[in-house]
Write a protein that holds these residues in place. Structure first.
Motif, short mmCIF file in Angstrom:
data_model
loop_
_atom_site.label_atom_id
_atom_site.label_comp_id
_atom_site.label_asym_id
_atom_site.label_seq_id
_atom_site.Cartn_x
_atom_site.Cartn_y
_atom_site.Cartn_z
N ASP A 240 0.83 -1.20 0.00
CA ASP A 240 0.00 0.00 0.00
C ASP A 240 0.87 1.26 0.00
OD1 ASP A 240 -2.63 -0.86 -0.20
OD2 ASP A 240 -2.72 -1.42 1.92
N ASP A 241 0.23 2.37 -0.37
CA ASP A 241 0.98 3.61 -0.51
C ASP A 241 1.34 4.25 0.82
OD1 ASP A 241 0.94 4.19 -3.54
OD2 ASP A 241 -1.13 3.64 -3.10
N ALA A 242 0.55 3.99 1.86
CA ALA A 242 0.80 4.60 3.16
C ALA A 242 0.38 3.62 4.25
CB ALA A 242 0.01 5.90 3.29
N ALA A 243 0.99 3.78 5.42
CA ALA A 243 0.58 3.00 6.59
C ALA A 243 -0.75 3.55 7.10
CB ALA A 243 1.64 3.07 7.67
N ILE A 244 -1.56 2.66 7.69
CA ILE A 244 -2.88 3.05 8.18
C ILE A 244 -2.90 2.91 9.70
CG2 ILE A 244 -5.35 2.61 8.04
CD1 ILE A 244 -4.85 1.26 5.32
N LEU A 245 -3.32 3.98 10.36
CA LEU A 245 -3.41 3.99 11.82
C LEU A 245 -4.86 4.21 12.23
CD1 LEU A 245 -0.38 6.36 12.56
CD2 LEU A 245 -0.34 3.89 12.23
N ARG A 246 -5.35 3.37 13.14
CA ARG A 246 -6.72 3.54 13.65
C ARG A 246 -6.69 4.57 14.76
NH1 ARG A 246 -7.67 -1.28 14.51
NH2 ARG A 246 -9.03 -1.81 12.76
N GLN A 247 -7.58 5.57 14.68
CA GLN A 247 -7.62 6.61 15.69
C GLN A 247 -8.55 6.23 16.84
OE1 GLN A 247 -8.54 10.08 13.04
NE2 GLN A 247 -6.59 10.85 13.80
N ALA A 248 -8.18 6.65 18.04
CA ALA A 248 -8.94 6.27 19.23
C ALA A 248 -10.37 6.80 19.18
CB ALA A 248 -8.23 6.79 20.48
N GLY A 249 -10.54 8.00 18.64
CA GLY A 249 -11.87 8.59 18.61
C GLY A 249 -12.69 8.19 17.40
N GLY A 250 -12.18 7.28 16.59
CA GLY A 250 -12.86 6.88 15.37
C GLY A 250 -12.19 7.45 14.14
N GLY A 251 -12.31 6.74 13.04
CA GLY A 251 -11.67 7.17 11.82
C GLY A 251 -10.23 6.67 11.73
N PHE A 252 -9.54 7.10 10.66
CA PHE A 252 -8.22 6.57 10.38
C PHE A 252 -7.27 7.69 9.98
CE2 PHE A 252 -11.34 3.31 9.63
CZ PHE A 252 -10.79 2.17 10.19
N GLN A 253 -6.01 7.45 10.27
CA GLN A 253 -4.94 8.33 9.81
C GLN A 253 -3.99 7.51 8.95
OE1 GLN A 253 -1.70 9.62 12.49
NE2 GLN A 253 -2.17 11.74 11.88
N VAL A 254 -3.52 8.10 7.84
CA VAL A 254 -2.52 7.44 7.00
C VAL A 254 -1.23 8.25 7.06
CG1 VAL A 254 -4.24 6.40 5.47
CG2 VAL A 254 -3.31 8.65 4.92
N ILE A 255 -0.09 7.57 6.93
CA ILE A 255 1.20 8.23 7.01
C ILE A 255 2.15 7.62 5.98
CG2 ILE A 255 1.94 6.68 8.87
CD1 ILE A 255 3.64 9.05 9.92
N SER A 256 2.90 8.47 5.31
CA SER A 256 3.84 8.02 4.28
C SER A 256 5.01 8.99 4.23
CB SER A 256 3.15 7.95 2.91
OG SER A 256 4.07 7.53 1.91
N THR A 257 6.08 8.56 3.61
CA THR A 257 7.25 9.43 3.42
C THR A 257 7.82 9.23 2.04
OG1 THR A 257 9.34 10.15 4.40
CG2 THR A 257 8.95 7.79 4.32
N ASP A 258 8.35 10.28 1.46
CA ASP A 258 8.93 10.21 0.12
C ASP A 258 9.92 11.35 -0.05
OD1 ASP A 258 9.13 8.99 -2.42
OD2 ASP A 258 6.95 8.72 -2.46
#
Length: 735
Positions: A447-465
């Motif tokens: 995948d293009d970015a790592a996926i992090l589950r947020q405590a309050g709901g929803g998701f955060q993605v993170i990538s570097t280039d």
């Protein structure tokens, strides 16, 4: 697409230098003198000097060949100086914009569309304009200078005459040598295309100016033979859409009106505090602006009170060696030398067809042989700027490790994604299986970015280039690097949130560090801000060469898109052309036309937030980057358990990329991509070309794909349905 005039010289990458950059030398304008200085600089650079060239376009027309181009003897390419290749050869960054002002106190060149450019030493060579202060001129006429504007307007007019949309009625305001020469060139072109021109030269004085009696008589006969009439002692009151209105005389019919009455300075120069003579910059014998030790002016925009001369390109050409010497002298703290322009010079005047008249010392012979002589002189000048010298290949040490010979024979390492490590090497070195060390970390191979589950709901993605610089302009590189990094966030269907910068600068003085970092930080803030993200910090070091990268995060309420969600029957939609890798490789080698490079760079800088929003409900998505189109299609297929068929003719390609690829030019990463992404069907290296800031590649139902395609194309954006996915596990098939 225009055919490029490729040079046979291979421009090898500049050898890394331990001498820090300490002085900014800025060239304002791509005139003849600056072009020749850049060529000399590339052959013998000055350590520690950083060069910048500011010019509105990627090419500059050569004055001597303009009448021949207007007459139809030369193609557009023949008379254009390729400033992109020339700047690359000289090691200069090229800023394609208009200079609008000079702040000599702060030592800043103000540039349209971007922050001011700082200089330690600068030189101005912007030529002149024939734009006249006559009612209706801006709306209904064109000046003979700038040459590129006039040439483009002429080509459009001639096409309209050929198709019967306009009558071949032309008025030329100005009865000097330039006006008469262009009138004859236009008459010849119109006649050659089967029409009968009606051309009038309008002159305020009593006769053709700028030549002796013998030359004037021959020129009048030549114009009469071409059906050109002259109206002397005429005063132009205004210009209308189809006529030039004269005081006390009948109107002159003019479907095209060309202003060639003398040389006029650019208005922005007149608004500066530079010492001026009727709008032209006053210079001393060493070509420095009077009273300013760090500013030069040369060519038609300069006034030489120590040796007044008419505005002619020959003086700019002769001044180039002196300018080169004096720029190096001032930057390095050594004495300058004076410029001694010749008192008389040979005039070679085209007579419409392939015949010319020469004038010097009162003699004025005319013959086709003289046109051939002029043609050889002009072509020799252009060849000097086109066939740039090949740089010497560094020899390998006599004693070296095994395998060094093989590696040294490879093509130079590309910048951008062409410098990436091959996919096969990455897979063999890294374990891509998910490692569940935390419940809030979601991983997916490829995948293009790592996926992090947020405590309050929803998701955060993170990538570097990050990108190894392939152009010398920090502003352009930052824009492309930011768009490239954001591609991973957009590909996950997320909204950009934050960015951390990671910058490597080449060795430079603190002053240049500050200038460069300001350009990078302001540009990054602009690009990420427009995308809805904030730059929250970063890290900067100095190293061998400029590298710009970003770590980016994004937010999405629903599970982010991955490469594993594609379904049987989905269409594949691509939002950007391919071919940037081969174009950048050709740019490094000096084998690509200026407009091909600049168009590709322009597209690569454009954000893809609109396309990302339109594709936010796709089944699967990625962005096409270093592993090429086929490599990224295969990633979707492997993760989704499908197979793909690509229609080669449906894949959008950058202008010029196909011809470059067919000629054998390739990115340094191409071989690894070909080995790593097996496929069947038609062979096409472009489908494996590594892309920088490449397009989004989405899998979605065909009806939805057609809707998105129509929506994006209506907004002037690229959107192409290039193939489809079906059940199976065969390699990507190209038809």
């Amino acid at each position: 697409m225009r055919h490029a005039r490729y040079s046979t010289a291979i421009l090898l990458p500049r050898m890394l230098n331990d001498v820090p950059l300490t002085r900014d030398l800025v060239f304002v304008g791509g005139g003849h003198a600056h072009a020749l200085v850049l060529r000399r600089w590339g052959m013998k650079p000055l350590a520690g000097a950083r060069l910048t060239l500011i010019n509105p376009g990627p090419t500059a027309p050569y004055t001597g060949m303009l009448p021949g181009h207007i007459a139809g003897h030369y193609s557009r390419d023949t008379l254009e100086i390729d400033l992109v290749r020339l700047a690359r050869f000289a090691g200069a960054r090229l800023i394609l914009s208009h200079a609008t002002a000079i702040d000599r106190t702060q030592k800043l060149i103000h540039v349209e569309g971007r922050r001011p450019v700082a200089y330690d030493v600068a030189s101005i060579d912007v030529g002149i304009t024939a734009r006249m202060d006559i009612e209706g001129f801006d709306a209904h006429a064109v000046g003979a200078k700038p040459l590129d504007v006039y040439a483009a307007r002429w080509r459009d007019f001639l096409t309209q005459v050929q198709t019967g949309q306009k009558q071949p009625h032309i008025a030329v305001i100005g009865g000097g040598v330039a006006g008469c020469e262009l009138a004859m060139a236009m008459a010849h072109a119109v006649q050659t295309n089967g029409a009968a021109p009606q051309i009038t030269v309008i002159e305020a004085g009593p006769k053709i100016s700028g030549m002796g009696p013998a030359a004037r008589a021959k020129l009048m006969r030549a114009m009469k033979e071409l059906g050109i009439t002259c109206q002397f002692n005429a005063t132009v009151q205004r210009i209308e859409a189809d006529a030039v209105i004269l005081k006390g005389a009948d109107p002159v019919a003019a479907a095209l009106c060309v202003g060639a009455a003398g040389a006029f300075p650019h208005r922005w120069i007149g608004q500066t505090d530079l010492p001026q003579e009727t709008g032209f910059v006053v210079v001393d014998p060493d070509l420095r602006v009077r009273g300013d030790a760090d500013l030069f002016a040369v060519g038609d925009c300069a006034h030489m009170p120590f040796a007044p001369r008419p505005k002619a390109g020959v003086f700019a050409v002769r001044a180039a060696p002196v300018l080169y010497h004096n720029l190096r002298a001032v930057v390095s703290g050594r004495p300058t030398k004076p410029f001694h322009p010749q008192k008389s010079y040979l005039k070679l005047i085209s007579l419409g067809g392939k015949s010319a008249m020469a004038e010097k010392w009162g003699f004025a012979p005319a013959a086709p042989l003289l046109w051939q002589w002029k043609d050889r002189i002009d072509r020799a000048f252009m060849a000097k700027l086109d066939k740039l010298p090949a740089m010497a290949v560094p020899k390998l040490p006599v004693v070296r490790a095994k395998g060094a010979e093989e590696d040294s024979n490879n093509i130079p390492l590309c910048g951008g994604c062409g410098a990436k490590v091959g996919g096969g090497v990455l897979r063999s070195a890294l374990d891509l299986r998910p490692v569940h060390v935390r419940d809030d970390v979601i991983t997916a191979p490829g995948d293009d970015a790592a996926i992090l589950r947020q405590a309050g709901g929803g998701f955060q993605v993170i990538s570097t280039d990050h990108l190894r610089a392939f152009i010398d302009d920090p502003v352009q590189m930052t824009r492309i690097a930011a768009v490239h990094a954001l591609g991973d966030i957009w590909a996950m269907g997320a909204a950009p949130q934050t960015a951390l910068s990671s910058i490597i600068l080449p060795r430079m003085s603190p002053a240049l560090q500050q200038r460069t970092l300001r350009e990078i930080s302001e540009t990054a803030a602009e690009v990420f801000g427009q995308a809805g993200a904030a730059v929250v910090g970063g890290h900067t070091t100095m190293g061998a060469e400029m590298t710009i990268g970003f770590t980016v995060t994004g937010l999405r309420a629903a599970m982010p898109l991955t490469v594993s969600g594609a379904q049987d029957g989905d269409a594949l939609l691509l939002t950007r052309p391919i071919g940037s890798g081969v174009i950048l490789a050709a740019h490094m080698a000096g084998k690509v036309a200026a407009d091909v490079v600049t168009e590709a760079l322009s597209i690569m800088q454009q954000p893809q937030s609109i396309a990302a929003q339109a594709l936010s409900q796709a089944h699967a998505m990625t962005d096409v980057t270093g592993f090429g189109l086929v490599g990224h299609v295969q990633a979707i297929c492997t993760a989704s358990g499908l197979q793909a068929q690509i229609r080669r003719d449906a894949v959008p390609v950058y202008a010029g990329a196909r011809a470059l690829s067919d000629s054998g030019i390739a990115s340094s990463l191409l071989e690894a991509n070909l080995a790593d992404a097996p496929y069947t069907g038609l062979a096409d290296p472009l489908l494996h070309d590594p892309q920088t800031a490449g397009g989004l590649l989405a899998a979605l139902p065909r009806d939805a794909a057609l809707h998105v395609q129509e929506r994006l194309q209506a907004q002037g954006l690229c959107a192409a349905i290039i193939g489809e996915l079906t059940k199976g596990s065969d390699p990507v098939r190209v038809i």
